[in-house]
Design a protein around this motif. Structure first.
Motif, short mmCIF file in Angstrom:
data_model
loop_
_atom_site.label_atom_id
_atom_site.label_comp_id
_atom_site.label_asym_id
_atom_site.label_seq_id
_atom_site.Cartn_x
_atom_site.Cartn_y
_atom_site.Cartn_z
N SER A 98 2.45 1.64 -3.53
CA SER A 98 1.52 1.92 -4.63
C SER A 98 0.74 3.21 -4.44
O SER A 98 0.30 3.83 -5.42
N GLU A 99 0.55 3.65 -3.18
CA GLU A 99 -0.33 4.78 -2.93
C GLU A 99 0.36 6.02 -2.35
O GLU A 99 -0.11 7.13 -2.54
N ILE B 119 -8.57 4.06 -0.35
CA ILE B 119 -7.81 2.80 -0.36
C ILE B 119 -8.63 1.67 0.25
O ILE B 119 -8.70 0.56 -0.29
N LEU C 207 -2.43 -3.68 -6.89
CA LEU C 207 -2.93 -2.37 -6.47
C LEU C 207 -2.63 -1.30 -7.52
O LEU C 207 -3.46 -0.42 -7.79
N ARG D 149 -8.36 9.98 1.61
CA ARG D 149 -7.39 9.10 0.93
C ARG D 149 -7.42 7.69 1.52
O ARG D 149 -7.34 6.71 0.80
N TRP D 150 -7.49 7.60 2.84
CA TRP D 150 -7.56 6.29 3.48
C TRP D 150 -8.85 5.58 3.10
O TRP D 150 -8.85 4.36 2.85
N ARG E 262 -10.41 5.25 -8.28
CA ARG E 262 -10.02 6.19 -7.23
C ARG E 262 -10.77 7.53 -7.40
O ARG E 262 -11.24 8.12 -6.41
N VAL F 212 0.83 -1.21 0.00
CA VAL F 212 0.00 0.00 0.00
C VAL F 212 0.87 1.25 0.00
O VAL F 212 0.59 2.23 -0.72
N ARG G 227 -7.58 4.15 -12.60
CA ARG G 227 -7.59 5.47 -11.97
C ARG G 227 -9.02 5.95 -11.73
O ARG G 227 -9.29 6.67 -10.76
N ARG H 188 1.50 -5.39 -4.69
CA ARG H 188 1.86 -4.08 -5.25
C ARG H 188 1.43 -3.96 -6.70
O ARG H 188 0.85 -2.94 -7.10
N VAL I 166 -10.01 0.79 -3.53
CA VAL I 166 -8.86 0.13 -4.15
C VAL I 166 -8.73 -1.32 -3.70
O VAL I 166 -8.66 -2.25 -4.51
#
Length: 332
Positions: free
Chosen positions: A120-121, A232, A210, A228-229, A218, A117, A215, A207, A236
């Motif tokens: 990737s994020e 994910i 994810l 943002r959390w 997201r 995570v 896109r 990885r 995601v």
């Protein structure tokens, strides 16, 4: 050499009055033959792998058959392993393989998901590559190096610090799982070293999965006001869930088959103990320890039967992982 080609189809049509199929040059014929040879060659190479796997199954199964025929289903449930008396039961090795592998996954999975995570994020581009390379490099370290590190660093640490801390300081010794003397060489040591060895496999697959999430997935979550959390957690990870599970099961397959490092750390005692502090055995370490000393045909066949069970379990686990990864690819 006379060219067999009528290069201009209109000339053939004019000569005979009817359209004719244009002849091919020797170059085109040679190119077609080359393409066919190349196609047959790569088809043969591709078919060689499943054929080789099938031959391994058959040869190991034939070698294991005398022991399986002699002991039947009790070979999988008995704890009696006495080569002198001719009694063989693989239950402690099967138990040790399952417990050490599950313990490794329990430790490695949260760490690997966290690394994946982050990379990737959250990681900036200049940091993502070096960290990913360092994590992947763990998979390239020979297992005997992990074994040596475990003997000289991990086992003393467990014996002098971690095991007394868990058993006495946290008073977890009242539980069977953390009871008993702190030998160092134990199921816990094997699980920890397997966790380190599984981590790069789980992290790498997670990885990539994810980073392959579209896109738009997201952006849709952000458009709904998610943090943002929350993006994910709710957008995601659920989208990549099947691929993540596939990566975890690939790590499990790695743990099931590991031999050298586990043999050096697990203690190699053929008995089933509830405590993680007690020595144990795995199927791979049992084969590695006794194969060179097996003299009787039944003893050798029993070891091959253990190998057959390990091969079957590993094949099923990896097939399940590959199926889950394919399912994820189909959903995209």
């Amino acid at each position: 050499m006379t060219d067999v080609v009528a290069r201009d189809p209109s000339q053939a049509t004019a000569a005979t009055g009817t359209p004719t199929r244009p002849s091919r040059s020797w170059t085109e014929i040679g190119s077609e033959i080359g393409d066919r040879i190349y196609s047959w060659s790569i088809t043969g190479f591709a078919a060689l792998v499943p054929i080789l796997l099938l031959l391994i199954f058959i040869s190991v199964g034939i070698a294991a058959w005398p022991a399986l025929r002699t002991f039947g289903f009790t070979f999988l449930t008995s704890s009696d392993w006495d080569p002198v008396a001719g009694h063989f039961g693989a239950a402690p090795a099967i138990y040790g393989t399952i417990v050490s592998s599950i313990l490794a996954l329990v430790i490695a999975t949260p760490l690997a998901l966290g690394v994946a995570v982050f990379l990737s994020e959250f990681a900036p581009n200049w940091l993502r590559g070096p960290v990913a390379f360092a994590v992947d490099l763990l998979a390239a370290v020979p297992s005997v190096i992990y074994g040596l590190w475990g003997i000289f660093v991990l086992i003393p640490f467990l014996r002098e610090f971690l095991m007394p801390f868990l058993r006495d300081t946290l008073h977890l010794g009242v539980l069977p799982l953390f009871a008993g003397p702190a030998y160092g060489s134990s199921m816990l040591a094997a699980g920890l070293i397997l966790a380190i060895m599984c981590l790069p496999y789980i992290s790498a697959v997670t990885r990539e999965v994810l980073m392959a999430v579209p896109r738009s997935q997201r952006e849709a979550a952000v458009g709904l006001g998610a943090t943002r959390w929350e993006v994910i957690r709710d957008a995601v990870i659920p989208y990549a869930r099947s691929g993540i599970i596939g990566g975890i099961i690939l790590g499990l397959g790695r743990a099931l088959g590991e031999t050298m490092a586990v043999t050096m750390l697990i203690g190699n005692r053929h008995e089933i103990a509830a405590s993680l502090f007690a020595p144990g055995y795995t199927m791979a370490s049992l084969i590695a320890n006794e194969f060179s000393e097996a003299t009787g045909d039944l003893h050798l066949s029993a070891l091959m039967a253990v190998g057959f069970v390990l091969l079957l379990v590993t094949f099923l686990v990896n097939a399940l992982a590959r199926w889950l990864v394919w399912q994820t690819a189909k959903e995209r």
